[in-house]
Design a protein around this motif. Structure first.
Motif, mmCIF file in Angstrom:
data_model
loop_
_atom_site.group_PDB
_atom_site.id
_atom_site.type_symbol
_atom_site.label_atom_id
_atom_site.label_comp_id
_atom_site.label_asym_id
_atom_site.label_seq_id
_atom_site.Cartn_x
_atom_site.Cartn_y
_atom_site.Cartn_z
ATOM 1 N N PHE A 50 7.875 16.293 -0.632
ATOM 2 C CA PHE A 50 9.358 15.887 -0.535
ATOM 3 C C PHE A 50 9.871 16.968 0.528
ATOM 4 C CE2 PHE A 50 7.995 14.301 -4.419
ATOM 5 C CZ PHE A 50 8.415 12.845 -4.202
ATOM 6 N N ALA A 51 10.846 16.616 1.249
ATOM 7 C CA ALA A 51 11.486 17.725 2.127
ATOM 8 C C ALA A 51 12.883 17.149 2.316
ATOM 9 C CB ALA A 51 10.989 17.474 3.469
ATOM 10 N N THR A 52 13.695 18.142 2.770
ATOM 11 C CA THR A 52 15.129 17.783 3.341
ATOM 12 C C THR A 52 15.502 18.422 4.778
ATOM 13 O OG1 THR A 52 17.513 17.939 2.620
ATOM 14 C CG2 THR A 52 16.069 19.930 2.149
ATOM 15 N N ASN A 53 16.415 18.309 5.190
ATOM 16 C CA ASN A 53 16.790 19.076 6.488
ATOM 17 C C ASN A 53 18.015 19.730 6.457
ATOM 18 O OD1 ASN A 53 18.565 16.726 6.631
ATOM 19 N ND2 ASN A 53 17.383 15.404 7.879
ATOM 20 N N VAL A 54 18.237 20.433 7.383
ATOM 21 C CA VAL A 54 19.371 21.144 7.728
ATOM 22 C C VAL A 54 20.405 20.525 8.224
ATOM 23 C CG1 VAL A 54 20.225 23.396 8.848
ATOM 24 C CG2 VAL A 54 17.846 23.323 8.034
ATOM 25 N N PHE A 55 21.538 20.602 7.919
ATOM 26 C CA PHE A 55 22.677 19.895 8.623
ATOM 27 C C PHE A 55 23.850 20.678 8.996
ATOM 28 C CE2 PHE A 55 21.573 15.826 7.834
ATOM 29 C CZ PHE A 55 22.337 14.687 8.144
ATOM 30 N N CYS B 132 18.276 27.767 1.112
ATOM 31 C CA CYS B 132 17.086 27.455 1.111
ATOM 32 C C CYS B 132 16.247 27.914 -0.242
ATOM 33 C CB CYS B 132 16.441 28.588 2.079
ATOM 34 S SG CYS B 132 16.865 27.983 3.826
ATOM 35 N N ARG B 133 16.739 29.071 -0.813
ATOM 36 C CA ARG B 133 16.148 29.141 -2.223
ATOM 37 C C ARG B 133 16.657 28.110 -3.329
ATOM 38 N NH1 ARG B 133 17.431 34.546 -0.395
ATOM 39 N NH2 ARG B 133 19.522 34.314 -1.291
ATOM 40 N N ARG B 134 17.556 27.584 -3.071
ATOM 41 C CA ARG B 134 17.857 26.461 -3.939
ATOM 42 C C ARG B 134 17.014 25.157 -3.709
ATOM 43 N NH1 ARG B 134 19.374 24.302 -8.789
ATOM 44 N NH2 ARG B 134 20.465 22.441 -8.555
ATOM 45 N N ILE B 135 16.533 24.933 -2.301
ATOM 46 C CA ILE B 135 16.039 24.053 -2.019
ATOM 47 C C ILE B 135 14.529 23.910 -2.632
ATOM 48 C CG2 ILE B 135 14.706 22.736 -0.159
ATOM 49 C CD1 ILE B 135 17.362 23.205 1.457
ATOM 50 N N GLU B 136 14.005 25.353 -2.720
ATOM 51 C CA GLU B 136 12.817 25.334 -3.308
ATOM 52 C C GLU B 136 12.745 25.406 -4.599
ATOM 53 O OE1 GLU B 136 9.691 28.764 -1.900
ATOM 54 O OE2 GLU B 136 11.300 29.893 -2.864
ATOM 55 N N ALA B 137 13.726 26.044 -5.268
ATOM 56 C CA ALA B 137 13.922 25.757 -6.718
ATOM 57 C C ALA B 137 13.965 24.403 -7.250
ATOM 58 C CB ALA B 137 15.055 26.631 -7.139
ATOM 59 N N LEU B 138 14.400 23.473 -6.603
ATOM 60 C CA LEU B 138 14.540 22.085 -6.859
ATOM 61 C C LEU B 138 13.222 21.309 -6.637
ATOM 62 C CD1 LEU B 138 17.956 21.209 -5.244
ATOM 63 C CD2 LEU B 138 17.323 21.039 -7.616
ATOM 64 N N GLY B 139 12.114 22.007 -6.005
ATOM 65 C CA GLY B 139 10.987 21.452 -5.797
ATOM 66 C C GLY B 139 10.548 20.700 -4.490
ATOM 67 N N TYR B 140 11.429 20.904 -3.732
ATOM 68 C CA TYR B 140 11.178 20.601 -2.498
ATOM 69 C C TYR B 140 9.649 21.238 -1.680
ATOM 70 C CZ TYR B 140 15.231 17.232 -2.464
ATOM 71 O OH TYR B 140 16.118 16.557 -2.624
ATOM 72 N N TYR C 250 21.984 14.835 0.601
ATOM 73 C CA TYR C 250 21.501 14.004 -0.598
ATOM 74 C C TYR C 250 20.385 14.876 -1.233
ATOM 75 C CZ TYR C 250 23.428 10.214 2.103
ATOM 76 O OH TYR C 250 24.424 9.356 3.035
ATOM 77 N N LEU C 251 20.320 16.067 -1.140
ATOM 78 C CA LEU C 251 19.206 16.914 -1.675
ATOM 79 C C LEU C 251 19.357 16.898 -3.221
ATOM 80 C CD1 LEU C 251 19.282 20.225 -2.398
ATOM 81 C CD2 LEU C 251 19.737 20.179 0.178
ATOM 82 N N GLU C 252 20.562 17.332 -3.609
ATOM 83 C CA GLU C 252 20.946 17.527 -5.051
ATOM 84 C C GLU C 252 20.612 16.061 -5.730
ATOM 85 O OE1 GLU C 252 21.632 20.225 -6.689
ATOM 86 O OE2 GLU C 252 21.962 21.660 -5.547
ATOM 87 N N ALA C 253 21.257 15.317 -5.255
ATOM 88 C CA ALA C 253 21.265 13.823 -5.702
ATOM 89 C C ALA C 253 19.941 13.280 -5.897
ATOM 90 C CB ALA C 253 21.926 12.723 -4.819
ATOM 91 N N PHE C 254 18.898 13.474 -4.808
ATOM 92 C CA PHE C 254 17.528 12.965 -5.169
ATOM 93 C C PHE C 254 16.727 13.752 -5.729
ATOM 94 C CE2 PHE C 254 13.185 12.645 -3.234
ATOM 95 C CZ PHE C 254 12.932 11.465 -3.540
ATOM 96 N N ALA C 255 17.142 15.222 -6.188
ATOM 97 C CA ALA C 255 16.003 15.918 -6.875
ATOM 98 C C ALA C 255 15.492 15.578 -8.161
ATOM 99 C CB ALA C 255 16.886 17.458 -7.108
ATOM 100 N N PRO C 256 16.276 15.111 -9.025
ATOM 101 C CA PRO C 256 15.959 14.382 -10.597
ATOM 102 C C PRO C 256 14.769 13.443 -10.224
ATOM 103 C CG PRO C 256 18.291 14.566 -10.298
ATOM 104 C CD PRO C 256 17.967 14.666 -8.971
ATOM 105 N N ALA C 257 14.981 12.386 -9.099
ATOM 106 C CA ALA C 257 13.967 11.498 -8.714
ATOM 107 C C ALA C 257 12.730 12.171 -8.296
ATOM 108 C CB ALA C 257 14.668 10.468 -7.737
ATOM 109 N N LEU C 258 13.099 13.044 -7.474
ATOM 110 C CA LEU C 258 11.436 13.982 -7.007
ATOM 111 C C LEU C 258 10.924 14.343 -8.323
ATOM 112 C CD1 LEU C 258 11.925 16.815 -4.384
ATOM 113 C CD2 LEU C 258 10.476 17.050 -6.694
#
Length: 319
Positions: free
Chosen positions: A9-14, A26-34, A303-311
């Motif tokens: 799973f990935a996200t991108n920089v806006f 970036c640390r938050r993205i990593e902590a969420l499991g991306y 959408y990275l926070e919204a998708f994290a639980p589904a991930l």
């Protein structure tokens, strides 16, 4: 790199606000499991390679990549330098995504000639060939004496997976026949783009592709890949994520906002949008693996926070 049958799973920089805020994000993205953070190659947004180096320095395991570089913007010799430098500075965490480009206005603003898609794909193929040669040659012969005298190693990528075992993994993304055929033949990761040019509109005016179109595009690419198909990783860029108990209402609202590009039923079926409860989205991700082979999901940064639980749920269910 993971097994191609396992989910990533990935996200991108806006946007960039400050160095500190970006590092924290970036640390938050990593902590969420991306698994990966991608940077785009568009005017008006952050330059890809410095952004990726900063992201890797702020994290421990997060891979970084380009989704995707516009091939006509780049010279293979100069790009090879950026790729090798970034792969070294990120500790071998780079994934190089390339495409043919589709936003005419960006070419105009940059003073780069806009050419028909066939010629842009020619440039993409030539860029891949040039990068492969540069990575394989092990440094410029003009530097050989200097390297020998000072004990210097040539600048080369750390990874040896893509480009015939000489560089980082190669992702090629697009929707057209020639781009997908090139991806099927040369890439390690095939990106099936979820945005389709609207006929009669200026280049870069796009709509979300339907599930039927995705079926056809994946089938086309897999046929061209032949025996390679099951060794490739199949990537999808999700254009919208909406967590809701009212799928039909949310889909209708999206269509009212963006225009009537498809029916409500088609929007709910497309793999390029995830609409519903966390459980429903996770189930759709799992079903899409069976239907299309998609195992590498990228969601836009907002959408990275919204998708994290589904991930998390996908992984809990055995993904």
């Amino acid at each position: 790199m993971t097994d191609v049958n396992e989910f990533r799973f990935a996200t991108n920089v806006f946007a960039l606000e400050s160095a500190g805020a970006f590092a924290g994000r970036c640390r938050r993205i990593e902590a969420l499991g991306y698994d990966t953070l991608f940077a785009a190659d568009h005017l008006g947004v952050a330059a890809p390679f410095p952004t990726l180096v900063a992201a890797a320095q702020a994290t421990e395991r997060l891979r970084v990549g380009t989704l995707v570089l516009n091939a006509p913007f780049w010279n293979s010799e100069l790009l090879a330098r950026d790729v090798a430098t970034t792969d070294v500075l990120t500790g071998g965490r780079l994934e190089l995504g390339l495409g043919a480009g589709h936003m005419k206005w960006e070419f105009d603003e940059a003073g780069i000639g806009w050419e028909p898609i066939g010629r842009r794909v020619d440039r993409l193929e030539a860029l891949i060939d040039g990068l492969g040669r540069r990575f394989a040659e092990g440094g410029y012969p003009q530097h050989a004496e200097l390297r020998a005298g000072m004990g210097l190693a040539p600048l080369q990528p750390v990874q040896r997976r893509g480009f015939g075992g000489t560089g980082p993994p190669l992702l090629i993304g697009g929707t057209g026949d020639r781009v997908l055929q090139l991806a099927a033949e040369r890439a390690d990761i095939v990106g099936v783009a979820g945005a389709v040019q609207v006929p009669g509109q200026a280049p870069g005016v796009l709509r979300i592709a339907t599930a039927t179109e995705a079926d056809e595009r994946v089938r086309f690419a897999r046929e061209r890949a032949g025996a390679r198909a099951d060794r490739l990783e199949w990537q999808v860029l999700v254009q919208a994520v909406v967590v809701t108990d009212d799928r039909e209402g949310a889909a209708r609202a999206l269509l009212e906002h963006y225009g009537p590009m498809m029916s409500v039923e088609e929007l709910l079926d497309t793999p390029f949008a995830l609409i519903g409860t966390v459980e429903r989205m996770a189930d759709q991700v799992l079903r899409n693996r069976d239907r299309y082979g998609f195992t590498y999901y990228t969601v836009h940064g907002p959408y990275l926070e919204a998708f994290a639980p589904a991930l998390e749920r996908v992984r809990m269910l055995g993904g």
